[in-house]
Design an enzyme around this catalytic site. Sequence first.
Site, PDB file in Angstrom:
ATOM      1  N   THR A 278       0.850  -1.185   0.000  1.00 46.96           N
ATOM      2  CA  THR A 278       0.000   0.000   0.000  1.00 46.96           C
ATOM      3  C   THR A 278       0.888   1.238   0.000  1.00 46.96           C
ATOM      4  OG1 THR A 278      -1.527  -1.254   1.329  1.00 46.96           O
ATOM      5  CG2 THR A 278      -1.896   1.118   1.210  1.00 46.96           C
TER       6      THR A 278
ATOM      7  N   CYS B 104      -2.219  -1.915   9.186  1.00 48.69           N
ATOM      8  CA  CYS B 104      -2.651  -1.077   8.065  1.00 48.69           C
ATOM      9  C   CYS B 104      -3.481   0.159   8.425  1.00 48.69           C
ATOM     10  CB  CYS B 104      -3.463  -1.914   7.090  1.00 48.69           C
ATOM     11  SG  CYS B 104      -2.438  -3.113   6.252  1.00 48.69           S
TER      12      CYS B 104
ATOM     13  N   GLY C  40      -6.701  -2.501  15.684  1.00 44.55           N
ATOM     14  CA  GLY C  40      -5.250  -2.501  15.544  1.00 44.55           C
ATOM     15  C   GLY C  40      -4.865  -3.022  14.171  1.00 44.55           C
TER      16      GLY C  40
ATOM     17  N   LEU D 278     -13.195   1.248   6.468  1.00 50.39           N
ATOM     18  CA  LEU D 278     -13.356   0.120   7.395  1.00 50.39           C
ATOM     19  C   LEU D 278     -13.053   0.561   8.826  1.00 50.39           C
ATOM     20  CD1 LEU D 278     -11.680  -2.635   5.186  1.00 50.39           C
ATOM     21  CD2 LEU D 278     -14.077  -2.586   5.905  1.00 50.39           C
TER      22      LEU D 278
ATOM     23  N   ALA E  21     -10.367   2.409   1.167  1.00 51.58           N
ATOM     24  CA  ALA E  21     -11.048   1.214   1.696  1.00 51.58           C
ATOM     25  C   ALA E  21     -10.691   1.033   3.174  1.00 51.58           C
ATOM     26  CB  ALA E  21     -10.625  -0.027   0.893  1.00 51.58           C
ATOM     27  N   ASN E  22      -9.405   1.136   3.491  1.00 50.45           N
ATOM     28  CA  ASN E  22      -9.002   0.960   4.891  1.00 50.45           C
ATOM     29  C   ASN E  22      -9.541   2.077   5.778  1.00 50.45           C
ATOM     30  OD1 ASN E  22      -7.804  -1.491   4.657  1.00 50.45           O
ATOM     31  ND2 ASN E  22      -5.713  -0.735   4.558  1.00 50.45           N
TER      32      ASN E  22
END
Length: 458
Positions: free
Chosen positions: A131, A275, A272, A226, A222-223
């Site tokens: 990433t 990422c 946690g 989330l 996306a991360n």
Amino acid sequence: MPFSKNILCIGAGYVGGPTMAMIAHKCPHYKVTVVDINPKRIAEWNFDDLPIYEPGLDKIVTSTRGKNLFFSTEIERGIKEAEIIFVSVNTPVKTFGAGAGMAADLQYWEKTARQILKYSESSKIIVEKSTFPVRTAFAMERILSLTENDIHFDVLSNPEFLAEGTAIKDLEYPDRVLLGSRETPSGVKARDELVKIYASWVPKERIITSNIWSSELSKLVANAFLAQRISSINSFTALCEKTEADITEVARAIGMDSRLGNKFLNSSLGWGGSCFKKDILNLVYLCRNYGLSKEADYWEGVVRINEYQKERFVLNMVSAMFNTLVSKKICLFGFAFKANTSDTRESPAIFISKRLLDEKAELVITDPKALDNAMTDLDGIDGKISYIEDPYEASDGCDAIAVMTEWEIYKSLDFEKIYRSMVKPAFIFDGRNILDHKGLFDIGFNVFPIGKPVLTHF
Ligand code: UDX
Ligand code: UDX
């Protein structure tokens, strides 16, 4: 039978290892080699005891290793032989200089790009698997265009969306595979090569293509989404505790709205993993760099509420245990950042451990897979800590249990037996809301879930 293509992956980590094992497993006609600068890691990949724990991983590694999957330290040779190179080196948060604590540290990535340039003797497709901040591919293209012969490199972005603990399932049945490329004829041709690999097992409609910048950005977004979902549900846990609402009931009610969906609504002591924090902070840094301070503040809030959630967990423990933890023995159930992994990077358990030691508590840490990593994480920290794999032995003589990780085994322990062996009054702080709270209360425990009414005998 000769192999139809040579694929190389640089970086044998949590992403590179499992991803390449899956490609080798699904594409027996490709030769897949994984290289790493760390010889110890490569040696571990070549033995039965793999360097990472991931359900189902050992089976596919054993069935492909030595046939079309190879782990090696010969980076130069690997680069020379490969037609397609996946770059899967780590991109931690920078700890020094400009952007320290926020920006991505791109030194490994750049070193890798220069190695590729130095050793290549033929044109290649370079795939960003790690990433990276948006527009990294541009810098990579710049470095790779420094070649003096007519070698050409096509740089593509193919972010990995697997989650640890479910990596093999996520790789085998991905929601989508994203391939970002330049729209030039050679960019499109390179993209088609990658589509061909994934089409060996992924339905065509799940393989999506985009421009390269959208692809890089999509992974970060996306991360961020989330993590935001968990931060959002967690942000209501304190209110639930004050009002006797129950966060699980609230999550169920909102999750049945098909516009919201029911996943990623498990409240916790905080998220946690390697990422979420890193990627959101990268995004925040990018926004600030472009002068977008409001957007940066908004996403930074997602990280801030997560830090607060961990601190809140500790403060709740202190206040519940009569405002002092001095010399009290606290057993942490789990240390991994989530279940089914040995990974402890950014695990909330690290923060909680340090804070409990600040309060002068004694710690006993138990975890079925992550004790070695826990020892490394807490190495050199002042305080009394022991590491015991068996949860019964670990909790023996403790004042409190605090659940850090949602390991399935903790749900079916004999808590009557555990209760008998603990100091009274015995406390349970369930940082994952996985235990039977009423049952524990009936046994005699004082129970403190997240975002639910407490159950105490006083
Ligand atoms: C990956 C991605 O690379 C990261 O960007 C993403 O956000 C999370 O997943 P991960 O596989 O978890 O990282 O990292 P790690 O397990 O640390 O593996 C990286 C490997 O690359 C290490 O084994 C390291 O030794 C290797 N490496 C690093 C190289 O081979 N060469 C280098 O120059 C630097
Ligand atoms: C994440 C993304 O899910 C994945 O797509 C991306 O490629 C890498 O980052 P990972 O960090 O491996 O994967 O695990 P994930 O399942 O997302 O969990 C992250 C953290 O959130 C864990 O600490 C987990 O326990 C926590 N979590 C998750 C919650 O607290 N509540 C939830 O409902 C879900």
